[in-house]
Write an enzyme that holds these catalytic residues in place. Structure first.
Site, short mmCIF file in Angstrom:
data_model
loop_
_atom_site.label_atom_id
_atom_site.label_comp_id
_atom_site.label_asym_id
_atom_site.label_seq_id
_atom_site.Cartn_x
_atom_site.Cartn_y
_atom_site.Cartn_z
N CYS A 175 42.12 27.46 44.57
CA CYS A 175 43.45 27.97 44.39
C CYS A 175 44.43 27.73 45.53
O CYS A 175 45.99 28.24 45.18
CB CYS A 175 43.28 30.11 44.27
SG CYS A 175 42.13 30.42 42.88
N GLU A 211 52.38 24.95 38.22
CA GLU A 211 50.97 24.83 39.40
C GLU A 211 49.98 23.84 38.05
O GLU A 211 50.54 23.87 36.31
CB GLU A 211 50.90 26.47 38.97
CG GLU A 211 48.39 26.08 39.04
CD GLU A 211 48.06 27.56 39.43
OE1 GLU A 211 47.10 27.78 39.94
OE2 GLU A 211 48.38 28.13 38.77
N GLU A 242 43.90 37.76 42.03
CA GLU A 242 44.16 36.62 43.02
C GLU A 242 44.74 35.40 41.48
O GLU A 242 43.76 35.04 40.79
CB GLU A 242 43.05 36.83 43.16
CG GLU A 242 43.88 35.43 44.42
CD GLU A 242 43.34 33.71 44.62
OE1 GLU A 242 44.38 33.37 44.20
OE2 GLU A 242 41.85 33.20 44.52
N GLY A 283 42.39 33.62 38.22
CA GLY A 283 42.42 33.15 37.46
C GLY A 283 44.23 32.97 37.31
O GLY A 283 45.00 32.84 38.24
N SER A 284 44.56 32.19 35.98
CA SER A 284 45.96 31.76 36.14
C SER A 284 46.63 33.55 35.99
O SER A 284 46.59 34.66 35.27
CB SER A 284 46.80 31.54 35.07
OG SER A 284 46.37 32.81 33.52
N LYS A 309 32.86 39.00 32.14
CA LYS A 309 32.76 38.32 31.52
C LYS A 309 33.21 36.71 32.12
O LYS A 309 34.11 36.59 33.23
CB LYS A 309 33.93 38.32 30.47
CG LYS A 309 34.39 36.78 29.79
CD LYS A 309 35.90 37.22 29.18
CE LYS A 309 36.03 35.41 28.77
NZ LYS A 309 35.69 34.63 29.39
#
Length: 541
Positions: free
Chosen positions: A327, A425, A293, A265-266, A212
């Site tokens: 990131c 963040e 990550e 991603g988050s 995805k």
């Protein structure tokens, strides 16, 4: 090569092209940028090698010109997700049995195609669809992507060579089997190279993937699928299903064949994925491997002996390259009061010089943030700082989304070390600075360690090496990638395997053997040359 023992040698990193005016690579890229800007393509799902069009569509636009449509893409529904899982499991039968050197050869061909034939294509798609400038696209969608493919083949060589000892009368081996099921690759917008690696590193080890892509990186990711096909990747080994995360996830996590999740991603999203796996744990054939990550609140810690010019450069580039959407981007900084005026002066000089705008103009260092949701979040944080008595914006602060999603490089100074933008963040071009008294450095180090729940990247600056080492030791768990007298971004495959712990992920280090072994199930095999006969111990005879 079944009768050959072959190892892929340690490769050299892909050279970064300069794109000087009049160079062949500059001319090729500018031509491709014009071509892709002048057409609107249709992007289907690709399942089992077949193009699937659902009629449920979305648009791919340029972040720096959000009225310019680059593509229409089709979204996967529940039926298509189940179809992708079935196609992956069908492909697993052959791919998991394919000689690893054949798998590695396909990866090498993908790398070579991107290095030569499709370099301009993939860089242009990344520039237009993800708003990266010439250099940021080159180091990502060309160089790092190529490095992942080439180095992973080398790391696989080393991994497969790790074998146990054999005693007299026996032969011991370890077989590194692929996982029994499919890998769900859930990939981010900010690095085309990471999107490729999250699917292709498990695939190299004999696994199959349901991929995805991020909605805001579909253009470059679609072109990758076409390159994989040309390189000889069998149908169904990677299945490309853009769409809504909740719709896709529901089917993915309900499948008993889910063997692993490879994610960037988050932290919030990864927490949700982990919970979904937990809720379905009784249904799976195996315990799924969860490799992620996630978020970061990456820091620069400046000691009183640091060189202000070095810090200014690292802070500006570390915080504002690719609009702070890495990131690893610096987003908080601790600075001694004695050095802050000179450091601020240096950052202001850079900010006054750089230009912001369309990626096709090579003079623009700053481009757009990825989409409106990101823009609104960044703008809200800047507005919060503007209204707070505990903070002051000393550089930038301007935001404009009338044509593209543009945010100026912004520096906030706060008197509160726990100010919102020091802790949370933002994922944009915002750097928050806490200025400490020189005599209070130890307390500032403690703040740096305990303020953030994350542990991805960090840097320390200073010319007194003993002081620098002392600070680095105290900040040991704050970062999986730590830098001394350098910005906390720019990890290179084969040199700095990347990943963090705490709430920044599982630290399985993309770009190294550590990551590849996660996509295998080792089997130890002992063959006895002459089996024993009888049960008596020697002293009983």
């Amino acid at each position: 090569m079944r009768d050959a023992i072959y190892a892929f040698p340690d490769p050299a990193n892909e050279p970064v092209k300069t794109y000087l005016k009049g160079s062949p690579e500059r001319e090729a890229l500018e031509k491709e940028l014009k071509r892709q800007s002048s057409v609107e393509i249709e992007i289907p799902l690709i399942i089992g090698g077949k193009e699937i069009r659902t009629g449920n569509t979305g648009k791919v636009v340029m972040p720096h010109d959000h009225q310019h449509v680059l593509a229409t893409y089709h979204k996967a529904g529940p039926a298509e997700v189940r179809m992708a899982i079935e196609a992956a499991m069908e492909a697993h039968r052959q791919w998991s049995q394919t000689d690893w050197t054949v798998r590695a050869a396909i990866m090498q061909k993908v790398a070579e195609l991107i290095s030569t034939k499709y370099r301009a294509l993939i860089n242009a798609a990344t520039m237009l669809g993800q708003s990266k400038n010439f250099y940021q696209a080159e180091i990502d969608s060309a160089c790092e992507l190529i490095d992942f493919l080439r180095y992973n083949a080398h790391f696989a060589s080393e991994l497969y060579s790790f074998q146990p000892k054999s005693a007299k009368g026996q032969i011991n081996t370890v077989e590194y089997r692929p996982l029994e099921g499919f890998i769900f690759a859930l990939t981010p917008f900010n690095f085309t190279s990471i999107a490729s690696n999250l699917a292709m590193s498990p695939v190299l080890m004999g696994n199959v993937a349901v991929w995805k892509p991020s909605t805001t990186a579909i253009l470059s990711n679609y072109y990758l699928m076409r390159i994989y096909k040309e390189a000889g990747l069998p149908d169904g080994v990677v299945n490309f299903i853009p769409g809504q995360g909740s719709v896709i996830g529901k089917e993915i996590f309900a499948s008993k064949h889910l063997a692993g999740v490879h994610f960037t991603g988050s932290s919030a999203t990864f927490n949700t994925l982990w919970k979904q796996v937990g809720e379905n744990i009784d249904n799976y054939v195996n315990y799924p491997r969860l490799v992620g990550e996630t978020g970061g609140k990456d820091f620069i810690f400046v000691t009183p002996t640091a060189n202000p010019k070095d810090v200014s450069t690292a802070a500006f580039c570390g915080a504002f390259e690719f609009q702070g959407q890495k990131c690893s981007a610096a987003s908080r900084m601790y600075v001694p009061k004695s050095l802050w005026p000179k450091i601020l002066e240096g950052i202001k000089a850079f900010a006054a010089e750089v230009k912001m705008g369309d990626v096709c103009d090579p003079d623009n260092f700053i481009n757009a943030v990825i989409d409106e949701a990101s823009f609104d979040n960044i703008a809200a944080n800047i507005a919060y700082a503007k209204a707070s008595p505990d903070a002051k914006i000393v550089i930038g602060g301007g935001c404009d989304k009338s044509k593209g999603f543009f945010v100026e490089p912004t520096v906030i100074v706060t008197t509160d070390p726990h100010f919102k933008t020091m802790e949370e963040e933002i994922f944009g071009p915002v750097l928050t600075v806490y200025v400490y008294e020189d005599a209070d450095m130890d307390a500032a180090v403690e703040l740096c360690d305990t303020t953030s729940p994350y542990g991805l990247t960090g840097a320390v600056f200073g010319q007194d090496r003993l002081v620098v080492q002392s600070v680095a030791d105290r900040l040991r768990y704050t970062a999986g990638n730590f830098y001394v007298n350098d910005k906390p971004t720019g990890a290179v495959v084969g040199m700095q395997p990347f990943g963090g712990a705490r709430k920044s992920g599982t630290n399985d280090k993309a770009g190294g053997e550590f990551n590849l072994i996660r996509w295998t199930i080792p089997r130890a095999i002992k063959e006895t040359l002459v089996p024993a006969r009888g049960y008596k111990y020697p002293y009983m005879k």
